[in-house]
Design an enzyme around this catalytic site. Structure first.
Site, PDB file in Angstrom:
ATOM      1  N   HIS A 130       0.835  -1.207   0.000  1.00 56.85           N
ATOM      2  CA  HIS A 130       0.000   0.000   0.000  1.00 56.85           C
ATOM      3  C   HIS A 130       0.866   1.252   0.000  1.00 56.85           C
ATOM      4  O   HIS A 130       0.607   2.204  -0.756  1.00 56.85           O
ATOM      5  CB  HIS A 130      -0.914  -0.025   1.235  1.00 56.85           C
ATOM      6  N   GLU A 131       1.904   1.272   0.837  1.00 53.56           N
ATOM      7  CA  GLU A 131       2.774   2.455   0.893  1.00 53.56           C
ATOM      8  C   GLU A 131       3.550   2.623  -0.405  1.00 53.56           C
ATOM      9  O   GLU A 131       3.765   3.756  -0.867  1.00 53.56           O
ATOM     10  CB  GLU A 131       3.722   2.340   2.088  1.00 53.56           C
ATOM     11  N   HIS A 134       1.413   4.395  -2.878  1.00 55.21           N
ATOM     12  CA  HIS A 134       1.444   5.851  -2.724  1.00 55.21           C
ATOM     13  C   HIS A 134       2.644   6.443  -3.457  1.00 55.21           C
ATOM     14  O   HIS A 134       2.556   7.498  -4.091  1.00 55.21           O
ATOM     15  CB  HIS A 134       1.526   6.224  -1.246  1.00 55.21           C
ATOM     16  N   GLU A 201      -6.490   7.135  -0.751  1.00 57.09           N
ATOM     17  CA  GLU A 201      -6.344   5.910   0.041  1.00 57.09           C
ATOM     18  C   GLU A 201      -6.988   4.722  -0.671  1.00 57.09           C
ATOM     19  O   GLU A 201      -6.420   3.617  -0.690  1.00 57.09           O
ATOM     20  CB  GLU A 201      -6.965   6.099   1.431  1.00 57.09           C
TER      21      GLU A 201
END
Length: 308
Positions: A130-131, A134, A201
Site C-alpha cells: 500500500h505504501e 502511494h 487511500e
C-alpha cells in the site's frame, strides 16, 4: 494530473497561509507570510520527507539490520516496477506505517515496531505494498508538503493568540480576525488534507493489493491496525497532527475531532472494497484475513521477525 493536483494544493495552502498573515498583520503580515510560504514550499520539496521522519524518530535500516523486512520491500518494489526506497522503523507501539519522499527515486517507507510485532508477515507485506502504491502514484509529494505547510498554518494560528490583538499590527478585523486565524485557518488546512486523502487511500489500497497479489493481506492488516490505533496512544502523532494523513490509518483516531473530520475513509468500507477486489482477482474473498502461503514464509503466522 498528479503534478497539476500538487500545484493546486500548494496554491490553496499558500493562499491560506497568506490569509492568516493578513488577519494577524494586515498587508504587511500578508507579504511576510508570502515570503515565508514561498521559502517553505521550496524547502518542503527538498526536505519535508526528512522532517517528517525526524518528527516520528524514524531510524533507517538496511539488509543487515532488518533482512526480512528489507527483502520483502525489495521484492514488492520489483513487483511494482519501482526503485528500492529507503526503509525506516519507528519505535512506537501503535501499529501504523507511512511513505514519504518527493518522487519514486527519492522515497522512503516507514513502519512502526507495533506494526511489525502485531501483524503477520503477509499482512506486513500488504501494508508495505500500500505504501509503495502511494509512491508509485506520486502521492508522497502531496502528503509531505501538505504536512509541512498545514503544520505551519497551525503554528501561525497560535502566534495570532499572542500577537494578533495588538492594535499596531494593522489587523483589519481586530479580535474577530484573531479568532479566525486561531480556529478557522487550521480547520481549513485540515479540510484541505481531508479532501485529497480519501480517494487517494482507496486508489493506494487497490494498487497495493495488485502489487502484493493478495487483497486480503491488506484487508486483514487494516482491521488489526484500526483496532490497535483505537487502543494505543501515539504521542509523536499527537505532537504533530498535521502528519496524520500520511499514515495508512489515522493515528489520531478517537482523539479530539479526528473521527468527525477524518483524513481517511472508513476502514470497513476499505476492507469491503478489498474483498470485492479479491473476488475480481479470482475466487471468493476469505473471511479469516491473510490467506495462503507467501514468498516471506509458507503461510506462516509468525508475529515477530528479526526486524524488531
Amino acid at each position: 494530473m498528479n503534478y497539476f493536483r500538487t500545484a493546486l494544493l500548494l496554491a490553496a495552502l499558500t493562499a491560506l497561509f497568506m490569509g492568516v498573515g493578513f488577519l494577524i498583520g494586515g498587508e504587511s503580515g500578508m507579504m511576510i507570510a508570502f515570503v515565508i510560504a514561498a521559502g517553505m514550499n521550496l524547502f518542503s520539496y527538498w526536505n519535508a520527507d526528512k522532517m517528517v521522519l525526524s518528527m516520528h524518530h524514524a531510524r533507517e535500516v538496511d539488509e543487515r539490520s532488518a533482512p526480512e523486512l528489507f527483502g520483502m520491500i525489495r521484492q514488492l518494489s520489483a513487483n511494482g516496477g519501482l526503485p528500492m526506497p529507503k526503509v525506516y522503523i519507528i519505535n512506537n507501539p501503535q501499529p501504523n506505517a507511512f511513505a514519504t519522499g518527493r518522487n519514486p527515486q527519492n522515497a522512503a517507507v516507514a513502519a512502526t515496531t507495533g506494526l511489525l510485532d502485531t501483524l503477520t508477515m503477509e499482512e506486513v507485506a500488504g501494508v508495505m505494498a500500500h505504501e509503495l502504491a502511494h509512491i508509485k502514484n506520486h502521492d508522497t509529494l502531496i502528503m509531505t508538503i501538505t504536512a509541512t505547510i498545514a503544520g505551519a498554518i497551525s503554528m501561525l494560528g497560535n502566534f495570532a493568540f499572542f500577537f494578533g490583538g495588538n492594535r499596531e499590527n494593522n489587523n483589519p478585523l481586530g479580535f474577530v480576525g484573531v479568532l479566525v486565524a486561531m480556529i478557522v485557518a487550521p480547520l481549513a488546512a485540515m479540510l484541505v488534507q481531508m479532501a485529497i486523502s480519501r480517494t487517494r487511500e482507496y486508489a493506494a489500497d487497490r494498487l497495493g493489493a495488485q502489487i502484493c497479489g493478495q487483497p486480503m493481506w491488506l484487508a486483514s492488516a487494516l482491521a488489526k491496525i484500526s483496532g490497535g490505533v483505537a487502543r494505543i496512544h501515539n504521542e509523536d502523532a499527537e505532537r504533530n497532527p498535521a502528519t496524520a494523513h500520511m499514515f495508512i490509518i489515522n493515528p489520531l483516531s478517537g482523539e479530539r475531532m479526528d473521527n468527525l473530520f477524518s483524513t481517511h475513509p472508513n476502514t470497513q468500507n476499505r476492507i469491503a472494497a478489498l474483498q470485492n477486489l479479491a473476488r475480481e482477482m479470482g475466487g471468493p474473498a476469505p473471511r479469516g484475513g491473510a490467506s495462503g502461503p507467501g514468498p516471506w514464509g509458507s503461510g506462516s503466522t509468525s508475529r515477530r521477525g528479526p526486524w524488531g
